[in-house]
Design a protein around this motif. Structure first.
Motif, PDB file in Angstrom:
ATOM      1  N   THR A 175       0.968  -1.057   0.028  1.00  0.00           N
ATOM      2  CA  THR A 175      -0.118   0.150  -0.103  1.00  0.00           C
ATOM      3  C   THR A 175       0.813   1.197   0.085  1.00  0.00           C
ATOM      4  O   THR A 175       1.885   1.457   0.657  1.00  0.00           O
ATOM      5  CB  THR A 175      -0.968  -0.024   1.233  1.00  0.00           C
ATOM      6  OG1 THR A 175      -1.773   1.054   1.127  1.00  0.00           O
ATOM      7  CG2 THR A 175      -0.147  -0.022   2.641  1.00  0.00           C
ATOM      8  N   ASP A 176       0.417   2.116  -0.923  1.00  0.00           N
ATOM      9  CA  ASP A 176       1.116   3.519  -0.958  1.00  0.00           C
ATOM     10  C   ASP A 176       0.449   4.268   0.243  1.00  0.00           C
ATOM     11  O   ASP A 176      -0.683   4.590  -0.001  1.00  0.00           O
ATOM     12  CB  ASP A 176       0.990   4.168  -2.327  1.00  0.00           C
ATOM     13  CG  ASP A 176       1.589   5.384  -2.401  1.00  0.00           C
ATOM     14  OD1 ASP A 176       1.465   6.321  -1.222  1.00  0.00           O
ATOM     15  OD2 ASP A 176       1.769   5.770  -3.638  1.00  0.00           O
ATOM     16  N   ALA A 177       1.188   4.352   1.323  1.00  0.00           N
ATOM     17  CA  ALA A 177       0.470   5.190   2.528  1.00  0.00           C
ATOM     18  C   ALA A 177       1.118   6.598   2.559  1.00  0.00           C
ATOM     19  O   ALA A 177       1.026   7.201   3.706  1.00  0.00           O
ATOM     20  CB  ALA A 177       0.698   4.369   3.559  1.00  0.00           C
ATOM     21  N   VAL A 178       1.538   7.260   1.488  1.00  0.00           N
ATOM     22  CA  VAL A 178       1.967   8.623   1.486  1.00  0.00           C
ATOM     23  C   VAL A 178       1.254   9.781   2.170  1.00  0.00           C
ATOM     24  O   VAL A 178       1.606  10.373   3.135  1.00  0.00           O
ATOM     25  CB  VAL A 178       2.625   8.798   0.213  1.00  0.00           C
ATOM     26  CG1 VAL A 178       3.213  10.472  -0.046  1.00  0.00           C
ATOM     27  CG2 VAL A 178       3.983   8.243  -0.238  1.00  0.00           C
ATOM     28  N   GLN A 179      -0.021   9.684   1.540  1.00  0.00           N
ATOM     29  CA  GLN A 179      -0.985  10.671   2.001  1.00  0.00           C
ATOM     30  C   GLN A 179      -1.605  10.217   3.371  1.00  0.00           C
ATOM     31  O   GLN A 179      -1.922  10.861   4.229  1.00  0.00           O
ATOM     32  CB  GLN A 179      -2.204  10.739   1.082  1.00  0.00           C
ATOM     33  CG  GLN A 179      -1.763  11.369  -0.105  1.00  0.00           C
ATOM     34  CD  GLN A 179      -1.364  13.079   0.248  1.00  0.00           C
ATOM     35  OE1 GLN A 179      -1.701  13.580   1.058  1.00  0.00           O
ATOM     36  NE2 GLN A 179      -0.662  13.585  -0.630  1.00  0.00           N
ATOM     37  N   ALA A 180      -1.724   8.934   3.731  1.00  0.00           N
ATOM     38  CA  ALA A 180      -2.203   8.411   4.983  1.00  0.00           C
ATOM     39  C   ALA A 180      -1.273   8.359   6.166  1.00  0.00           C
ATOM     40  O   ALA A 180      -1.958   8.673   7.556  1.00  0.00           O
ATOM     41  CB  ALA A 180      -2.967   7.183   4.792  1.00  0.00           C
ATOM     42  N   TYR A 181      -0.204   8.155   5.905  1.00  0.00           N
ATOM     43  CA  TYR A 181       0.757   8.035   7.090  1.00  0.00           C
ATOM     44  C   TYR A 181       0.905   9.344   8.080  1.00  0.00           C
ATOM     45  O   TYR A 181       0.960  10.413   7.304  1.00  0.00           O
ATOM     46  CB  TYR A 181       2.295   7.619   6.574  1.00  0.00           C
ATOM     47  CG  TYR A 181       3.198   7.577   7.914  1.00  0.00           C
ATOM     48  CD1 TYR A 181       3.115   6.387   8.549  1.00  0.00           C
ATOM     49  CD2 TYR A 181       4.341   8.584   8.043  1.00  0.00           C
ATOM     50  CE1 TYR A 181       3.931   6.479   9.653  1.00  0.00           C
ATOM     51  CE2 TYR A 181       4.986   8.388   9.072  1.00  0.00           C
ATOM     52  CZ  TYR A 181       5.074   7.265  10.153  1.00  0.00           C
ATOM     53  OH  TYR A 181       5.949   7.160  11.116  1.00  0.00           O
ATOM     54  N   GLY A 182       0.773   9.353   9.313  1.00  0.00           N
ATOM     55  CA  GLY A 182       0.600  10.662  10.121  1.00  0.00           C
ATOM     56  C   GLY A 182      -0.650  10.959  10.336  1.00  0.00           C
ATOM     57  O   GLY A 182      -0.858  11.723  11.323  1.00  0.00           O
ATOM     58  N   ASN A 183      -1.693  10.666   9.590  1.00  0.00           N
ATOM     59  CA  ASN A 183      -3.151  11.050  10.049  1.00  0.00           C
ATOM     60  C   ASN A 183      -4.036  10.112  10.273  1.00  0.00           C
ATOM     61  O   ASN A 183      -5.178  10.040  10.688  1.00  0.00           O
ATOM     62  CB  ASN A 183      -3.709  11.931   9.268  1.00  0.00           C
ATOM     63  CG  ASN A 183      -3.802  11.523   7.700  1.00  0.00           C
ATOM     64  OD1 ASN A 183      -4.579  10.742   7.584  1.00  0.00           O
ATOM     65  ND2 ASN A 183      -3.203  12.379   6.786  1.00  0.00           N
ATOM     66  N   GLN A 184      -3.665   8.680   9.881  1.00  0.00           N
ATOM     67  CA  GLN A 184      -4.474   7.277  10.272  1.00  0.00           C
ATOM     68  C   GLN A 184      -3.667   6.496  11.168  1.00  0.00           C
ATOM     69  O   GLN A 184      -2.389   6.383  10.973  1.00  0.00           O
ATOM     70  CB  GLN A 184      -4.760   6.753   8.862  1.00  0.00           C
ATOM     71  CG  GLN A 184      -5.489   7.732   7.803  1.00  0.00           C
ATOM     72  CD  GLN A 184      -6.963   7.912   8.350  1.00  0.00           C
ATOM     73  OE1 GLN A 184      -7.555   6.942   8.551  1.00  0.00           O
ATOM     74  NE2 GLN A 184      -7.284   9.130   8.434  1.00  0.00           N
ATOM     75  N   THR A 185      -4.383   5.767  11.835  1.00  0.00           N
ATOM     76  CA  THR A 185      -3.587   4.587  12.683  1.00  0.00           C
ATOM     77  C   THR A 185      -3.521   3.492  11.683  1.00  0.00           C
ATOM     78  O   THR A 185      -4.460   2.771  11.344  1.00  0.00           O
ATOM     79  CB  THR A 185      -4.518   4.376  14.119  1.00  0.00           C
ATOM     80  OG1 THR A 185      -4.751   5.554  14.592  1.00  0.00           O
ATOM     81  CG2 THR A 185      -3.846   3.264  14.958  1.00  0.00           C
ATOM     82  N   ILE A 186      -2.139   3.135  11.379  1.00  0.00           N
ATOM     83  CA  ILE A 186      -2.063   2.102  10.418  1.00  0.00           C
ATOM     84  C   ILE A 186      -1.171   0.882  11.403  1.00  0.00           C
ATOM     85  O   ILE A 186      -0.034   1.302  12.005  1.00  0.00           O
ATOM     86  CB  ILE A 186      -1.080   2.661   9.352  1.00  0.00           C
ATOM     87  CG1 ILE A 186      -2.001   3.901   8.579  1.00  0.00           C
ATOM     88  CG2 ILE A 186      -0.729   1.579   8.535  1.00  0.00           C
ATOM     89  CD1 ILE A 186      -1.100   4.498   7.693  1.00  0.00           C
ATOM     90  N   ARG A 187      -1.607  -0.280  11.232  1.00  0.00           N
ATOM     91  CA  ARG A 187      -0.873  -1.226  11.922  1.00  0.00           C
ATOM     92  C   ARG A 187      -0.871  -2.508  10.934  1.00  0.00           C
ATOM     93  O   ARG A 187      -1.635  -3.229  10.560  1.00  0.00           O
ATOM     94  CB  ARG A 187      -1.915  -1.753  13.137  1.00  0.00           C
ATOM     95  CG  ARG A 187      -2.067  -0.772  14.409  1.00  0.00           C
ATOM     96  CD  ARG A 187      -0.742  -0.465  14.918  1.00  0.00           C
ATOM     97  NE  ARG A 187      -0.865   0.597  15.811  1.00  0.00           N
ATOM     98  CZ  ARG A 187      -0.360   1.703  16.085  1.00  0.00           C
ATOM     99  NH1 ARG A 187       0.239   2.099  14.808  1.00  0.00           N
ATOM    100  NH2 ARG A 187      -0.372   2.336  16.949  1.00  0.00           N
ATOM    101  N   PRO A 188       0.398  -2.104  10.089  1.00  0.00           N
ATOM    102  CA  PRO A 188       0.496  -3.263   8.962  1.00  0.00           C
ATOM    103  C   PRO A 188       0.349  -4.734   9.355  1.00  0.00           C
ATOM    104  O   PRO A 188      -0.163  -5.702   8.765  1.00  0.00           O
ATOM    105  CB  PRO A 188       2.006  -3.043   8.806  1.00  0.00           C
ATOM    106  CG  PRO A 188       2.082  -1.887   9.003  1.00  0.00           C
ATOM    107  CD  PRO A 188       1.357  -1.440  10.288  1.00  0.00           C
TER     108      PRO A 188
END
Length: 381
Positions: A175-188
């Motif tokens: 997943t390209d998380a460039v826009q989401a990283y830092g404003n979404q809770t991401i737990r790969p």
């Protein structure tokens, strides 16, 4: 005239604490992290401290973080190296029609090399169909690459559901998380993500640095050949100041700060939409207003060409965009809006992207709204 910057999805201003961190690194930790003398060891310690900070934001192992030059390199590494290293298992890849150019152009390159790519369609709200993805999956599918949040319309993709779908399938999930990283809770680990790419400059960090998360459960060769940096996974002397600046930017985005910003950006969006309604300006929201990145607002102002609108606002010191900065500098239509509405749809040439970020205030957004309404009324005449 005071400028108003509302193009944070393209790039964001660096936070003062990030600048201070980088200045300290450049002045006091100038050794090469690969050197064995004391200056190299102190630089290496800072590098590993940054890796631990970044890893904690995703709840992953520090070893699973590979520092690089940003989202484009991360996307290329994940896609190309998966394709070339797994082509004996299959040559089929799946992505969506609304990915960032760093993904779409890489997929097109692979098609020229004999790989087969399935591009999932989107509906008029920008949603993909999980049923279409399930149908597209084949025994020879080796990679599914679907962005976390779209950079033009802000839609969040069903990443957790896709991870669950791929749990018993051999395909890697990127997943390209460039826009989401830092404003979404991401737990790969919890979401079944094998590979995830990011870029520091989207979260008030420096340009030219990012990371690729690579799960220890998968094998992936290095894209770059050279030295043995990043445990032989990414050759080239590490950009220590940039990496430490990235870590500081990530550290500043605590859960409390993210929640505060999300509420603030929603208020900003409501201000813009209410201003247009009160002025009788016909508009529509592109994408899903209820399931989106908080900082991105994509609007069509009916009957108004977006290039003329951008020029008028720019003359007032206001910066917005028509879509991805990686296709800016030309007037090519948005591939995202074309995928949603069709190539000749009016939305393609009548839509703008507003993206909020650090430093924006309610007064600025109100002034922007007033200028947007004035420009729209003038252009409509």
């Amino acid at each position: 005239m005071e400028s108003i910057y509302l193009d944070h999805a393209a790039t964001s201003p660096m936070h003062p604490d990030v600048i201070a961190t980088m200045a300290d690194i450049m002045q006091n930790y100038y050794g090469n992290p690969s050197s064995i003398h004391h200056l190299g060891r102190s630089a290496s310690q800072k590098l590993e401290e940054a890796r631990e900070i970044i890893a904690k934001t995703l709840d992953v192992k520090p070893h699973e973080i590979i520092f690089n030059s940003g989202g484009t390199e991360g996307d290329n590494t994940a896609i190309l190296e998966t394709a070339f290293s797994r082509q004996e298992q299959g040559k089929h890849l799946i992505t969506t029609a609304i990915e960032h150019p760093a993904v779409l152009n890489t997929m097109a390159y692979l098609e020229d090399k004999g790989f087969e790519v399935t591009y999932l369609s989107v509906d008029e709200k920008g949603h993909i169909s999980l049923d279409e993805l399930q149908t597209a999956l084949r025994e020879d599918t080796i990679l599914v690459s679907i962005m976390y949040g779209n950079n033009e319309i802000g839609n969040l993709m069903p990443i957790k559901e896709i991870g669950e779908m791929l749990k018993d399938h051999p395909a890697y999930f990127h997943t390209d998380a460039v826009q989401a990283y830092g404003n979404q809770t991401i737990r790969p680990h919890e979401m079944g993500i094998d590979l995830l790419s990011t870029s520091a400059h989207k979260i008030n960090g420096p340009r030219g640095v990012g990371f690729l998360y690579k799960s220890d459960d998968i094998r992936l060769p290095s894209l770059l050949l050279g030295g043995e940096q990043e445990e032989k996974r990414r050759a080239g002397t590490e950009n220590l100041a940039g990496i430490c600046g990235f870590a500081k930017a990530a550290e500043l985005l605590t859960p409390e700060e993210r929640e505060k910003r999300a509420k603030e950006y929603k208020t900003f969006s409501n201000t813009v939409l209410q201003g247009l309604e009160d002025a009788g300006i016909a508009y529509q929201v592109n994408g899903d207003l209820e399931n989106k990145l908080p900082h991105v607002l994509n609007l069509r102002l009916e009957g108004i060409m977006n290039d003329l609108l951008l020029m008028k606002l720019d003359l007032k010191g206001i910066a917005i965009s028509t879509g991805s900065a990686c296709t800016a500098g030309n007037i090519d239509p948005s591939h995202v809006l074309e995928a949603m509405y069709g190539k000749n749809a009016p939305e393609v040439k009548q839509s703008i992207r507003i993206s909020f970020g650090y430093g924006n205030t309610q007064d600025e957004v109100q002034r922007f709204t007033d200028e947007l309404v004035a420009a729209a009324k003038q252009l409509r005449k």
